[in-house]
Design a protein around this motif. Sequence first.
Motif, PDB file in Angstrom:
ATOM      1  N   LEU A  70     -11.578  22.907  -3.549  1.00  0.00           N
ATOM      2  CA  LEU A  70     -10.270  22.804  -4.194  1.00  0.00           C
ATOM      3  C   LEU A  70      -9.839  24.088  -4.906  1.00  0.00           C
ATOM      4  CD1 LEU A  70      -8.005  20.756  -4.477  1.00  0.00           C
ATOM      5  CD2 LEU A  70      -9.022  19.985  -6.608  1.00  0.00           C
ATOM      6  N   ASN A  71     -10.692  24.668  -5.736  1.00  0.00           N
ATOM      7  CA  ASN A  71     -10.274  25.860  -6.474  1.00  0.00           C
ATOM      8  C   ASN A  71     -10.063  27.052  -5.539  1.00  0.00           C
ATOM      9  OD1 ASN A  71      -9.721  27.120  -9.104  1.00  0.00           O
ATOM     10  ND2 ASN A  71     -11.459  28.418  -8.554  1.00  0.00           N
ATOM     11  N   GLY A  72     -10.933  27.200  -4.553  1.00  0.00           N
ATOM     12  CA  GLY A  72     -10.745  28.279  -3.589  1.00  0.00           C
ATOM     13  C   GLY A  72      -9.477  28.124  -2.781  1.00  0.00           C
ATOM     14  N   ILE A  73      -9.115  26.879  -2.488  1.00  0.00           N
ATOM     15  CA  ILE A  73      -7.885  26.620  -1.744  1.00  0.00           C
ATOM     16  C   ILE A  73      -6.657  26.905  -2.613  1.00  0.00           C
ATOM     17  CG2 ILE A  73      -6.495  24.748  -0.756  1.00  0.00           C
ATOM     18  CD1 ILE A  73      -8.714  25.888   1.087  1.00  0.00           C
ATOM     19  N   PHE A  74      -6.708  26.514  -3.876  1.00  0.00           N
ATOM     20  CA  PHE A  74      -5.601  26.820  -4.786  1.00  0.00           C
ATOM     21  C   PHE A  74      -5.372  28.331  -4.860  1.00  0.00           C
ATOM     22  CE2 PHE A  74      -4.850  22.714  -6.963  1.00  0.00           C
ATOM     23  CZ  PHE A  74      -3.507  22.872  -7.263  1.00  0.00           C
ATOM     24  N   GLU A  75      -6.468  29.087  -5.027  1.00  0.00           N
ATOM     25  CA  GLU A  75      -6.362  30.541  -5.117  1.00  0.00           C
ATOM     26  C   GLU A  75      -5.760  31.115  -3.833  1.00  0.00           C
ATOM     27  OE1 GLU A  75      -6.767  34.644  -5.698  1.00  0.00           O
ATOM     28  OE2 GLU A  75      -6.727  33.011  -7.160  1.00  0.00           O
ATOM     29  N   SER A  76      -6.262  30.695  -2.687  1.00  0.00           N
ATOM     30  CA  SER A  76      -5.797  31.226  -1.410  1.00  0.00           C
ATOM     31  C   SER A  76      -4.334  30.866  -1.170  1.00  0.00           C
ATOM     32  CB  SER A  76      -6.678  30.701  -0.277  1.00  0.00           C
ATOM     33  OG  SER A  76      -8.026  31.104  -0.467  1.00  0.00           O
ATOM     34  N   HIS A  77      -3.949  29.648  -1.511  1.00  0.00           N
ATOM     35  CA  HIS A  77      -2.573  29.206  -1.323  1.00  0.00           C
ATOM     36  C   HIS A  77      -1.619  30.029  -2.182  1.00  0.00           C
ATOM     37  CE1 HIS A  77       0.806  26.609  -0.526  1.00  0.00           C
ATOM     38  NE2 HIS A  77       0.932  26.324  -1.801  1.00  0.00           N
ATOM     39  N   ARG A  78      -1.974  30.227  -3.439  1.00  0.00           N
ATOM     40  CA  ARG A  78      -1.087  30.968  -4.335  1.00  0.00           C
ATOM     41  C   ARG A  78      -1.013  32.446  -3.966  1.00  0.00           C
ATOM     42  NH1 ARG A  78      -2.482  27.695  -9.975  1.00  0.00           N
ATOM     43  NH2 ARG A  78      -0.612  26.405  -9.871  1.00  0.00           N
ATOM     44  N   ASN A  79      -2.037  32.949  -3.311  1.00  0.00           N
ATOM     45  CA  ASN A  79      -2.017  34.340  -2.851  1.00  0.00           C
ATOM     46  C   ASN A  79      -1.206  34.525  -1.574  1.00  0.00           C
ATOM     47  OD1 ASN A  79      -3.158  36.229  -4.504  1.00  0.00           O
ATOM     48  ND2 ASN A  79      -5.236  35.915  -3.779  1.00  0.00           N
ATOM     49  N   GLY A  80      -0.788  33.427  -0.956  1.00  0.00           N
ATOM     50  CA  GLY A  80      -0.034  33.529   0.290  1.00  0.00           C
ATOM     51  C   GLY A  80      -0.914  33.790   1.491  1.00  0.00           C
ATOM     52  N   ALA A  81      -2.131  33.259   1.494  1.00  0.00           N
ATOM     53  CA  ALA A  81      -3.061  33.475   2.596  1.00  0.00           C
ATOM     54  C   ALA A  81      -2.958  32.329   3.602  1.00  0.00           C
ATOM     55  CB  ALA A  81      -4.492  33.566   2.062  1.00  0.00           C
ATOM     56  N   PRO A  82      -2.748  32.634   4.893  1.00  0.00           N
ATOM     57  CA  PRO A  82      -2.646  31.572   5.904  1.00  0.00           C
ATOM     58  C   PRO A  82      -4.016  30.996   6.266  1.00  0.00           C
ATOM     59  CG  PRO A  82      -2.379  33.722   6.943  1.00  0.00           C
ATOM     60  CD  PRO A  82      -2.480  33.973   5.467  1.00  0.00           C
ATOM     61  N   VAL A  83      -4.325  29.852   5.715  1.00  0.00           N
ATOM     62  CA  VAL A  83      -5.625  29.198   5.895  1.00  0.00           C
ATOM     63  C   VAL A  83      -5.400  27.753   6.329  1.00  0.00           C
ATOM     64  CG1 VAL A  83      -7.712  28.381   4.702  1.00  0.00           C
ATOM     65  CG2 VAL A  83      -6.785  30.656   4.189  1.00  0.00           C
TER      66      VAL A  83
END
Length: 571
Positions: free
Chosen positions: A81-94
Amino acid sequence: MSTSVSEVIVDTLVQAGTRRCYGIVGDTINHFTDAIRRSELDWVHVRHEEVGGLAAGGEAYMTGELAACAGTCGPGSLHFLNGIFESHRNGAPVVLIASNVDRHEEGLGFPQEVDQKRLYEQCSVFCERISHPDQARRITAQAAQAALARRGVAVVIVNGDILQESCADSLRWTVNRATPVTIPSTDELEAIAEAINGAARITLYVGIGARGARERLIAFAERIKAPIVHTTRSKEFVEPDNPYNVGMTGILGNRAGMEAVADCDLLLTLGTDFAYTQFYPDEARIIQVDIDPTRLGRRTPVEIGVVGDVGATLDALSERVAPRDSEKHLQKALNQWRRDQDDYRARGAEQDPDLIHPQQLTQVLDRLAAQDAIFTADGGSPMVWLLRHLSANGHRRFLTSLLHGTMANAYPQAIGIQQAYPDRQVIALCGDGGMTMLMGDLLTLVQERLPVKLLVFNNGSLGFVEMEQRVEGLLDAYTELKNPDFGKVAEACGLYGARVDRADRLEEALASWLAHDGPALLDVAVNRFELVMPPKIEVGQVASTALFGLKAVLNGRTDEVVDLLKNNFVK
C-alpha cells in the motif's frame, strides 16, 4: 490448447511493454508467478512488498514504461500500500495485481480476506476486479492503458481461483497509446498575452508538467526577460545550463527563488501543482497553465487558468507576446541566486577533520559521481541535500518523495531503477531512519546482483523531525536512533560495507565505495546538529528556536544548544 487467466494477464502486460514484476510468491498468486516463469517477464523477488511497490515505481518513473507488481491475498497485497501510494503520486505507470481469497470464501470472514477495491481506489487511476475469466485480457489491457495514459497506478483485483481457470481469450484487446497536443483557445491565449505585455515583473514558476519543453521554456524566458523558478521534481530538466534559473521556492528552496516569486507582479505557473499556499505571492496576478483542468486554482486563486501542454502553449504565446528589454527583475533574482550558490558552497567547504557536515558529504559526492548517475533520496534531510547540493547537467536523473513524503523510499526505488539501467550508476541517499525501516531488502541487492550504491546519512536521529520540533520551540522527543554500524550490517548481508566518521577520510571512502563492482553501502557519521535552514528566516522561527534553547538549557542540555548555534547561526 486452453489458456489460463494467469497466462493471459502476463501476456497482456508483456504486450504493453512490461519487463518486470516485483513481489513475493505465495498461495493465491502461485499460478500467476508460474505463468511469469514461463514468459518473457522477469520476476524480482523482494523481501517486503512495500519495497516491491517502490521499486516498480522507481523503474516506471525513470523509463516512462509500465512496471508491474503482484501480491498474495490479505497481508501480501496490503504490504504494497505505501509503495503504491508513493508511486501513484509520483506519476509512475504501474500495474498492481492484487489477489484475493477464492470466490466461494468471499463475504464469509475467511482468513486474509480483504476488500482490496476500497483500499486501492484512493491511490489509483484504475481499480477493477476480474469477475469472470473471459474478462482477463480486457481488464488488464484497460489497466495498462490507464496507467500509461494517466501516469499513475492501475490495480487489477483477481481471486486466486480465477487465476487458475481457463478463459476464451477470443478478442485480442491491446493497449492503445496516443500523444495528443493541447493548447488553450485563441481568446485565452490573447488574454494571457495581454497580461504578460502589461506586467513589469514577471516570474515563471515551472513544474514537472513542463518536462519535454526545456528549450521552449528557456526561449520564452529570454523573450520576456523572466527568471525561472522551478519545483523540486523539475530540477533535472530546468536547472542544467539555464541562464534564467534561480532555484526553488518553499521551505526546501533558496532565497532567490522565494523572492522572485514573492516580488513579481505576474506569476506564470507552468505545469506545477505546488501545494503550499503560503509561498505564492500576496499581490501578484497569477496565470496557471496545466494539462489537468482539476488542478486549476487548486492551490491559490488564479486570475486566468487554462488547459494546455506547456511546450505547445509557450509556442502559441511567443507569437503574441512582445519581446522586452528591461532585465531589472531578472538581474535582481540572478544576483541573489549567485549569492545562494556561494552560501551552499561555503557550507560544504567548512573544514573540521572530526566532523562531517552533510552538505560537505553531498558536495564531494557531486564531484565524484558519474555524469549520468541516477540519484534517489529518502524523505527528510537527505532529499534536501540532494536538491541543494547535487548538480543537474542534463544527463543525471533525480527521484525523491516530494508528494507522498514517505521514509525509506530511496534504495527501494533504486532497486527498480538499477534493474532498468544496469549500466548506469544508481546512488541512493538514505537516512538512518529510512535505512532501518526497510533494511531487509539489502538482501535483494545481493540476490539480484544489483550494483546500487547506498549512502547512509547517519546522524543518530530522525533529523528532519528533530528540526521541526525545535523550530516549533519544543524539546525534541523520541527522535534519537540507536543505530548499528551499517557498514558491518551490509557486509553480513553480502554487500561491500564501510564506515567513515572523519572529514579528512571522506573523499577516499567515497571513491572506494563508488568504485566497488557490485552493491555497496557507505555509512557516514554526519553532524546531528545541522538544521535544514529555510530560504529566509522569519522572526517567529528565531523566537521558537530560542525557546527551544531555553528549554534545553533548563533541562541540562546546554551542549546541544552550543552545537546548534555554532553549526547554523554563528559565522
